[in-house]
Design an enzyme around this catalytic site. Structure first.
Site, PDB file in Angstrom:
ATOM      1  N   ASP A 106      42.399  43.451   7.441  1.00 37.01           N
ATOM      2  CA  ASP A 106      41.373  44.439   7.092  1.00 37.01           C
ATOM      3  C   ASP A 106      41.194  44.400   5.665  1.00 37.01           C
ATOM      4  O   ASP A 106      41.922  43.703   4.799  1.00 37.01           O
ATOM      5  CB  ASP A 106      41.769  45.823   7.519  1.00 37.01           C
ATOM      6  CG  ASP A 106      40.510  46.522   8.039  1.00 37.01           C
ATOM      7  OD1 ASP A 106      39.587  46.440   7.015  1.00 37.01           O
ATOM      8  OD2 ASP A 106      40.648  47.199   8.958  1.00 37.01           O
ATOM      9  N   GLY A 131      41.783  40.721   3.756  1.00 37.07           N
ATOM     10  CA  GLY A 131      40.645  39.977   3.700  1.00 37.07           C
ATOM     11  C   GLY A 131      39.219  40.699   4.449  1.00 37.07           C
ATOM     12  O   GLY A 131      39.544  41.860   5.090  1.00 37.07           O
ATOM     13  N   HIS A 151      30.195  46.675  18.341  1.00 34.86           N
ATOM     14  CA  HIS A 151      29.193  47.439  18.791  1.00 34.86           C
ATOM     15  C   HIS A 151      28.414  47.958  17.561  1.00 34.86           C
ATOM     16  O   HIS A 151      27.434  48.466  17.486  1.00 34.86           O
ATOM     17  CB  HIS A 151      29.862  48.786  19.574  1.00 34.86           C
ATOM     18  CG  HIS A 151      30.615  49.697  18.501  1.00 34.86           C
ATOM     19  ND1 HIS A 151      30.490  51.085  18.774  1.00 34.86           N
ATOM     20  CD2 HIS A 151      31.445  49.564  17.686  1.00 34.86           C
ATOM     21  CE1 HIS A 151      31.203  51.647  17.762  1.00 34.86           C
ATOM     22  NE2 HIS A 151      31.669  50.827  17.147  1.00 34.86           N
TER      23      HIS A 151
END
Length: 241
Positions: A106, A131, A151
């Site tokens: 993350d 990252g 989504h």
């Protein structure tokens, strides 16, 4: 979770008519901030980032074990949770599969906050990798997890990410996709339809049917696509390389 909805989602829903007429998110109208990069908008302050991370942590405390146990994932020893946020789903994974290790990939500020507030010791067998999965290399792994990620994006952005994941996935490895699924005719479930409207007012994405996700995975090279309904809010899709 309810505090987050009250302070954030609810305000954007004030502009639902505009979202439907224009077919685009209303984050800028609600908060005065562009949602072109939705996570930059969500993490616009440290307090806002902590609020969102707490929201995600509560979701996986409630629903995480259902999606992790939907398939037998014990054959995957090295796992990368892309956009793993607070580590809520990663903790559920290692509790079900204690022989596996999970790395959360993350953004740097998210990773640092997760280490400080949500995963404060080494016993969870959870590692971190700072990252941006769209712009930085994705390390090789047996299994990749993308939960409540796809989504958020258009088909084009989803395909871009899935193609990168496929290249980094070891032969025989897989991808676990966790999402709210619509019926094939999009007649429901109601919760999934509401989640899709929520994406309309907030971002460029939408909820999809099992066949729409299967098509995206197949186009990226994944095979043997399996779909498991958990009976809860979130369902699981597994593709293999």
């Amino acid at each position: 979770m309810m505090m987050y909805y009250s302070h954030n989602n609810y305000k954007s829903w004030h502009f639902l008519p505009e979202a439907i007429r224009e077919g685009k998110p209303q984050y800028e109208r609600a908060f005065g901030i562009s949602s072109k990069d939705i996570f930059e908008a969500l993490y616009r302050s440290e307090d806002q980032m902590k609020s969102f991370m707490g929201f995600m942590d509560s979701i996986w405390n409630i629903c995480g074990k259902d999606v992790i146990a939907a398939f037998d994932l014990s054959v995957f020893s090295t796992v990368y949770d892309l956009g793993g946020c607070s580590g809520g789903l990663a903790k559920q994974f290692v509790s079900v599969y204690p022989e596996s290790t999970v790395t959360i990939l993350d953004l740097p500020k998210v990773v640092q906050t997760a280490k400080k507030l949500f995963i404060t010791d080494e016993k969870h067998r959870i590692a971190f990798h700072e990252g941006d999965f769209f712009n930085d290399p994705i390390p090789e792994a047996d299994l990749f997890i993308i939960a409540r990620i796809s989504h958020t994006w258009t088909e084009e952005k989803c395909s871009q990410l899935l193609n990168k994941i496929y290249k980094s996935c070891k032969p025989g490895g897989g991808l676990l996709l966790v999402e709210v699924l619509l019926n094939e005719d999009k007649s429901g479930p109601l919760t999934s339809q509401l989640c899709s409207l929520n994406m309309l007012v907030h971002a460029d994405g939408k909820e999809r049917t099992p066949s729409e996700y299967s098509k995206l995975l197949t186009a990226s090279g994944f095979k043997d696509i399996q779909v498991k309904a958990t009976g809860k809010i979130y369902d699981a899709i597994l593709g293999r390389k």
